[in-house]
Write an enzyme that holds these catalytic residues in place. Sequence first.
Site, mmCIF file in Angstrom:
data_model
loop_
_atom_site.group_PDB
_atom_site.id
_atom_site.type_symbol
_atom_site.label_atom_id
_atom_site.label_comp_id
_atom_site.label_asym_id
_atom_site.label_seq_id
_atom_site.Cartn_x
_atom_site.Cartn_y
_atom_site.Cartn_z
ATOM 1 N N LEU A 179 -73.407 -86.133 -83.314
ATOM 2 C CA LEU A 179 -73.189 -87.454 -82.714
ATOM 3 C C LEU A 179 -73.666 -87.475 -81.252
ATOM 4 O O LEU A 179 -74.433 -88.347 -80.848
ATOM 5 C CB LEU A 179 -71.691 -87.811 -82.792
ATOM 6 C CG LEU A 179 -71.266 -89.139 -82.184
ATOM 7 C CD1 LEU A 179 -71.897 -90.312 -82.925
ATOM 8 C CD2 LEU A 179 -69.720 -89.290 -82.241
ATOM 9 N N GLU A 199 -64.538 -84.002 -79.244
ATOM 10 C CA GLU A 199 -63.861 -84.941 -80.163
ATOM 11 C C GLU A 199 -63.076 -86.002 -79.389
ATOM 12 O O GLU A 199 -61.991 -86.433 -79.792
ATOM 13 C CB GLU A 199 -62.984 -84.183 -81.160
ATOM 14 C CG GLU A 199 -63.824 -83.155 -81.910
ATOM 15 C CD GLU A 199 -63.389 -82.893 -83.327
ATOM 16 O OE1 GLU A 199 -62.611 -83.676 -83.860
ATOM 17 O OE2 GLU A 199 -63.871 -81.898 -83.878
#
Length: 373
Positions: free
Chosen positions: A118, A353
């Site tokens: 990502l 995260e």
Amino acid sequence: VDFALGTELARYQERVRGAVAEIVAPDARESDEKGEFRRDVIDRLVATGTPAWGVEHGSMALSLFYEELGRADSSVRGFFTVQLGLVLTSVMVSGSAEQRRRWAGPLAQVKEIGCYALTEPEAGSDARSLSTHADRDQAGWVINGEKHWITNGGAADVAVLFAGSERGMTAFLVPTDTPGFEREPMPGRELGHRASGHVRMRFRGLRVPHEAVLGEVGQGYQVAMGALRHGRLGVASGAVGIHQACLDACVDFGRRRRQFGQRIGDFEMIQAALADMKAELDASRLLARRAAWLLAAGSEEAAQALAVAKLYCCDAALRAADQAILIHGARGYSSEFPVERYWRDAKGMQIYEGTSHIQRVIVARSLLGKEER
Ligand SMILES: Cc1cc2nc3c(=O)[nH]c(=O)nc-3n(C[C@H](O)[C@H](O)[C@H](O)COP(=O)(O)OP(=O)(O)OC[C@H]3O[C@@H](n4cnc5c(N)ncnc54)[C@H](O)[C@@H]3O)c2cc1C
């Protein structure tokens, strides 16, 4: 409310603890020092059947698995959080029947390794602002762009790859041997998680078929955030493991180290630090388990509880590691003792995260809601 784990989960916890002590803990320091991704350690752990049992029995079992791994080695814990929490979950939740048939078994059994791509050099917390772009044509999609800091990236057989497209962010499931998929180790030396095989990836004319889309075109952000909930449980639980390891190390050292003719554990200042560490550990563990329980129940409260757990458990683990270094004196400042590694790993857990700032944003937004205009 029942705070006991129950016989089955308690037995599982014992089994994981034994396997981790035998297989993971002995090499943790060496892998960290060499910065070496240890496929052999992972394969031996997989052979015990403990990761598969966790996957089969859901979030609470996986939380226990991640906690025990975190106690020994955050790189190995990070491996499983990405493999099972991010990649397998994305495939199971968003994958087509064919994607699930092809990838779910090999990922769950760790016969093939997955990574979750990502982050980009210019898109970190602001994950919607990706530069990597996917263009559609008759035959499929052509992807160009760059990712960095991708855990498991060096060993991965498949990537969950996020790219912008004409209809918004889209997720793709892409084998890493596809022509145009390039990767190289991250430059510099990481502070912690040194055995995680972090890579920088470049996609130049990476051509994938229509069937590589994971979920719906334009729904990539939902795929990414859905997976991150499971990932955050892994990070929070792993932080509880680090915290427990810090307390264990300090209790042991507090009993053995003597100064001024007594055990340092008998000084009130050391006792206060140990008591605070224990109180925060208990709070962290309860938050991680509550988050696991809400996630398993599919509750609407899960997203907030996971953000609270990730925020609190990671910050508390870092405070514990900080105190642990001080309590160990100069020994804590050396790799001869593990507490400096706990600190370096816990620091990373505040970042990935979703940073601690971003967890606060999630929690505050869920409290305040959107302003009605
Ligand atoms: C060990 C490790 C493993 C990783 N593994 C992966 C992986 O497998 N896959 C992957 O895709 N990425 C991975 N990452 C990347 C990680 O997810 C990003 O580093 C993280 O999301 C933060 O992005 P950034 O580093 O670009 O920082 P930035 O987003 O640039 O943030 C810089 C600072 O600004 C703050 N900030 C940004 N926005 C806000 C806001 N709205 N409000 C308040 N403060 C804000 C941040 O909290 C931070 O303090 C990993 C990173 C590390 C360190």
